[in-house]
Design a protein around this motif. Structure first.
Motif, mmCIF file in Angstrom:
data_model
loop_
_atom_site.group_PDB
_atom_site.id
_atom_site.type_symbol
_atom_site.label_atom_id
_atom_site.label_comp_id
_atom_site.label_asym_id
_atom_site.label_seq_id
_atom_site.Cartn_x
_atom_site.Cartn_y
_atom_site.Cartn_z
ATOM 1 N N HIS A 133 0.872 -1.012 0.098
ATOM 2 C CA HIS A 133 0.379 -0.155 -0.006
ATOM 3 C C HIS A 133 1.086 1.562 -0.186
ATOM 4 O O HIS A 133 0.614 2.420 -0.125
ATOM 5 C CB HIS A 133 -1.388 -0.141 1.709
ATOM 6 N N PHE A 134 2.044 1.128 -0.028
ATOM 7 C CA PHE A 134 2.865 2.424 -0.107
ATOM 8 C C PHE A 134 3.317 3.239 -1.039
ATOM 9 O O PHE A 134 3.306 4.462 -0.810
ATOM 10 C CB PHE A 134 4.566 1.812 0.150
ATOM 11 N N THR A 161 12.925 11.388 -3.068
ATOM 12 C CA THR A 161 12.085 10.437 -3.262
ATOM 13 C C THR A 161 11.621 9.915 -1.800
ATOM 14 O O THR A 161 12.345 10.591 -0.291
ATOM 15 C CB THR A 161 14.046 9.326 -4.203
ATOM 16 N N ILE A 162 10.772 8.733 -1.104
ATOM 17 C CA ILE A 162 10.405 8.558 -0.078
ATOM 18 C C ILE A 162 10.285 7.107 -0.575
ATOM 19 O O ILE A 162 9.653 6.633 -1.276
ATOM 20 C CB ILE A 162 8.813 8.473 0.271
ATOM 21 N N GLU A 163 11.243 6.479 0.406
ATOM 22 C CA GLU A 163 11.686 4.859 0.747
ATOM 23 C C GLU A 163 11.448 4.370 2.054
ATOM 24 O O GLU A 163 11.469 4.550 2.820
ATOM 25 C CB GLU A 163 13.092 4.417 0.371
ATOM 26 N N LEU A 164 10.754 3.282 1.105
ATOM 27 C CA LEU A 164 10.247 2.416 2.980
ATOM 28 C C LEU A 164 10.958 1.403 2.971
ATOM 29 O O LEU A 164 10.980 0.253 2.139
ATOM 30 C CB LEU A 164 8.339 2.306 2.451
ATOM 31 N N LEU A 177 11.188 5.384 7.036
ATOM 32 C CA LEU A 177 10.760 6.475 5.505
ATOM 33 C C LEU A 177 12.177 7.392 5.300
ATOM 34 O O LEU A 177 12.210 8.538 6.162
ATOM 35 C CB LEU A 177 9.783 7.851 5.751
ATOM 36 N N ASP A 178 12.491 6.604 4.407
ATOM 37 C CA ASP A 178 14.176 7.249 4.148
ATOM 38 C C ASP A 178 13.438 8.007 2.314
ATOM 39 O O ASP A 178 13.195 7.275 1.518
ATOM 40 C CB ASP A 178 14.980 6.293 3.920
#
Length: 441
Positions: A133-134, A161-164, A177-178
């Protein structure tokens, strides 16, 4: 020594009341207040700005503000301002600038400008479920931070960018959340932290709407939201190069070759021995920190990130590199750092403003280049001294003034001592003996 007693409400006291409390509590000299006043700016406006930079301000602590000319950077001459109390640093920087200006100067290129921050949280659920669901979550995060990012985006920055990340090896049920950011000419700390804190609220808000999920999965525990001073994707490369024979200031080709080989060996040792690497990198930050301080940038953040970058391959190593290939000597460095040229202390402190004028109002990318060049120049001078005359000869020559002041030498004695030690090694005991002989004691 007096038995110190705690005090409540100290920060609410006036400056004079704070000083008087210290005098009474610690037995300081009765003229301490006037002594402190002597170090304040004569400009009321400037003093007011400086006083507001810190809590419980009593006075100003002075360091020398210096400049080094002749830095040839990508074909343009620059004067670099420095703030440092270490006597040999600016002299070494100026000498390196002049040396390399005759050999093509310093070269610099920006390799990236992305900064990082993380939202740290725990969530009790199937990692694959939240990953699935990210994309939906990310849309919510970006929409909710739009009011914060709007102005930054107009300047060409924003959230990249947003990385889980799921990291159970650190803590059970632990996620990050990086997030990567572009902040253009701003350091961007407040911008990044504001976005990350909003991410925490938005994540909790999105989870609370998942009514078909188990109750335990409809919430997350936010551990913290904070930028990172480790910025491996915001970095600059700087280098100098010339034919090996040009390293000698005479026409002695053998001496030049021998020097180049020893220099490369010394740098290689710093890349492979942690004891040497730490001191090697300290020499780099002698230049970096001095320029960062002069421009009102956060030298502590720059150092922390730089030292982490030095360990990016799994061991701590020297940041610079040296090689000889096809008769060409090259000395280079990659350095990660994040700086700002707008806002913060840079825009407030009167001396930082002057430093930016001396630098001809650089962009953040240009300042990154100057900082790294200052580091490489400082490192060049230190390693050069180590493999030739030794570090103490030049350092103690510059330290002579400090020794003379410590020993209370008169102006006449200082002039005589500087002449006497011009071609002699300097040590504290030798200077002390010289002064005794000079006074006939």
């Amino acid at each position: 020594m007096k038995d110190n007693k705690p005090i409540s409400g100290f920060s609410k006291l006036s400056k004079n009341q704070k000083t008087e409390w210290l005098i009474q509590q610690l037995g300081l000299a009765t003229d301490t207040a006037s002594f402190l006043a002597d170090f304040e700016s004569k400009s009321p406006e400037a003093q007011a700005v400086i006083a507001d930079l810190s809590e419980n301000h009593l006075s100003n602590f002075h360091f020398p503000f210096s400049v080094a000319p002749n830095f040839l950077v990508n074909g343009q001459y620059r004067v670099l301002p420095f703030v440092t109390e270490e006597s040999s640093v600016v002299a070494a920087l100026g000498k390196a600038a002049g040396f390399w200006a005759k050999r093509g100067g310093f070269h610099a290129e920006i390799l990236g400008t992305e900064k990082k921050g993380q939202l740290h949280f725990s969530w009790k659920g199937d990692p694959e479920k939240i990953k699935a669901h990210f994309n939906e979550i990310e849309k919510r995060l970006r929409a909710d931070t739009a009011p914060i990012t709007q102005k930054m985006e107009k300047r060409g920055g924003g959230i990249s960018t947003i990385e889980l990340k799921y990291l159970p090896e650190i803590l059970p049920d632990y996620y990050q959340l990086d997030v990567a950011f572009e902040t253009r000419d701003a350091m961007g700390a407040n911008f990044i932290n504001s976005c990350l804190e909003q991410f925490g609220k938005s994540l909790k808000g999105w989870l609370s709407t998942q009514n078909n999920w188990p109750e335990a999965e409809q919430d997350a525990e936010i551990i913290m939201a904070i930028l990172s001073n480790y910025v491996p994707d915001s970095r600059v490369r700087v280098w100098v190069e010339c034919p090996v024979e040009e390293l000698s200031e005479t026409s002695d080709a053998d001496a030049a070759r021998n020097f180049a080989e020893k220099f490369v060996q010394a740098v290689h040792i710093s890349r492979n021995d942690v004891s040497r690497a730490v001191t090697h990198n300290k020499g780099i930050f002698n230049g970096v920190d001095a320029l960062a301080l002069a421009t009102g940038n956060d030298f502590r953040a720059i150092e922390a990130g730089g030292h982490a970058f030095a360990a990016r391959h799994g061991k701590y190593a020297g940041l610079s590199e040296a090689k000889i290939e096809a008769g060409i000597f090259t000395f280079s460095m990659e350095l990660s750092l994040a700086v700002g040229v707008v806002g913060g202390v840079t825009a407030l402190h009167p001396m930082a403003k002057l430093a930016m004028q001396i630098l001809e109002h650089p962009s953040a990318e240009e300042l990154m280049q100057y900082l790294a060049i200052a580091g490489l120049a400082s490192n060049w001078s230190a390693v050069r001294a180590l493999v030739t005359t030794g570090i103490q000869q030049g350092h103690m020559k510059m330290h002579l003034s400090n020794i003379l002041n410590t020993l209370g030498a008169t102006d006449e004695q200082k002039a005589a001592a500087k002449l006497y030690f011009e071609k002699r090694d300097v040590s504290f005991s030798d200077v002390e003996q010289f002064l005794k002989n000079d006074t006939g004691n």
